[in-house]
Design an enzyme around this catalytic site. Structure first.
Site, PDB file in Angstrom:
ATOM      1  N   HIS A  12      52.782 -20.770  -1.061  1.00 20.33           N
ATOM      2  CA  HIS A  12      51.865 -20.916  -2.189  1.00 20.33           C
ATOM      3  C   HIS A  12      52.542 -21.801  -3.227  1.00 20.33           C
ATOM      4  O   HIS A  12      53.691 -21.538  -3.610  1.00 20.33           O
ATOM      5  CB  HIS A  12      51.596 -19.556  -2.858  1.00 20.33           C
ATOM      6  CG  HIS A  12      50.856 -18.582  -2.016  1.00 20.33           C
ATOM      7  ND1 HIS A  12      49.494 -18.385  -2.128  1.00 20.33           N
ATOM      8  CD2 HIS A  12      51.288 -17.719  -1.063  1.00 20.33           C
ATOM      9  CE1 HIS A  12      49.125 -17.443  -1.271  1.00 20.33           C
ATOM     10  NE2 HIS A  12      50.192 -17.027  -0.609  1.00 20.33           N
ATOM     11  N   ASP A  15      43.843 -22.960  -2.043  1.00 19.21           N
ATOM     12  CA  ASP A  15      43.585 -21.542  -1.784  1.00 19.21           C
ATOM     13  C   ASP A  15      42.150 -21.277  -2.252  1.00 19.21           C
ATOM     14  O   ASP A  15      41.803 -21.626  -3.382  1.00 19.21           O
ATOM     15  CB  ASP A  15      44.583 -20.684  -2.562  1.00 19.21           C
ATOM     16  CG  ASP A  15      44.536 -19.229  -2.182  1.00 19.21           C
ATOM     17  OD1 ASP A  15      43.431 -18.643  -2.150  1.00 19.21           O
ATOM     18  OD2 ASP A  15      45.608 -18.658  -1.938  1.00 19.21           O
ATOM     19  N   ILE A  16      41.321 -20.692  -1.405  1.00 20.14           N
ATOM     20  CA  ILE A  16      39.927 -20.449  -1.794  1.00 20.14           C
ATOM     21  C   ILE A  16      39.794 -19.271  -2.751  1.00 20.14           C
ATOM     22  O   ILE A  16      38.723 -19.030  -3.297  1.00 20.14           O
ATOM     23  CB  ILE A  16      38.988 -20.253  -0.576  1.00 20.14           C
ATOM     24  CG1 ILE A  16      39.412 -19.075   0.266  1.00 20.14           C
ATOM     25  CG2 ILE A  16      38.877 -21.527   0.228  1.00 20.14           C
ATOM     26  CD1 ILE A  16      38.342 -18.619   1.245  1.00 20.14           C
ATOM     27  N   HIS A  40      53.183 -19.681   5.491  1.00 17.88           N
ATOM     28  CA  HIS A  40      52.604 -20.522   4.454  1.00 17.88           C
ATOM     29  C   HIS A  40      53.334 -20.346   3.133  1.00 17.88           C
ATOM     30  O   HIS A  40      53.951 -19.325   2.876  1.00 17.88           O
ATOM     31  CB  HIS A  40      51.100 -20.269   4.277  1.00 17.88           C
ATOM     32  CG  HIS A  40      50.723 -18.868   3.930  1.00 17.88           C
ATOM     33  ND1 HIS A  40      50.731 -17.845   4.844  1.00 17.88           N
ATOM     34  CD2 HIS A  40      50.303 -18.322   2.765  1.00 17.88           C
ATOM     35  CE1 HIS A  40      50.320 -16.727   4.259  1.00 17.88           C
ATOM     36  NE2 HIS A  40      50.065 -16.994   2.988  1.00 17.88           N
TER      37      HIS A  40
END
Length: 131
Positions: free
Chosen positions: A95, A29-30, A93
């Protein structure tokens, strides 16, 4: 128009890839909540995780489990937490992030700002542990 995640998977947008198989892709994750915060996505673009076909849903979660094991080896922690929200990007998605306490997975806290070098180092560390 393809989602940002589809563009990342296609290589149109760079990412810090940690793992990939024929159906799924995992990358940092950016805007991480914690070091080792990884996004796991199906390569097939589906907005809502519970709309995935059964085989794709199972594949995604089995792949995520393998990524979680790599995260735990790379970043020793009590557990690796899993969250599915999917409100920010119209592409299913998961996490994954290392946890030692519940607050480690608090998305409301300030996110980390890491250098490109540190991000690459984290991605490499997790990728090395992926089996």
């Amino acid at each position: 128009m393809a989602s940002i995640f589809s563009r990342i998977i296609a290589g149109e947008i760079p990412s810090y890839r940690v793992a990939e198989d024929e159906k799924n892709y995992a990358f940092l994750d950016i805007n991480p909540v914690t070091k080792g915060h990884v996004l796991v996505v199906p390569k097939k673009e589906v907005d809502y995780i519970f709309d995935l076909e059964k085989d794709d849903y199972v594949s995604l979660h089995l792949f995520a489990a393998r990524v979680a094991k790599a995260i735990k080896k790379a970043f020793p922690c009590t557990k690796v937490g899993e969250t599915v929200m999917g409100l920010d990007v119209p592409h299913a998605h998961i996490h994954l992030m290392p946890l030692n306490k519940e607050a480690d997975m608090n998305f409301a806290k300030p996110h980390l700002s890491l250098s490109a070098e540190e991000m690459q180092s984290i991605a490499d560390k997790i990728a090395k542990e992926f089996e």
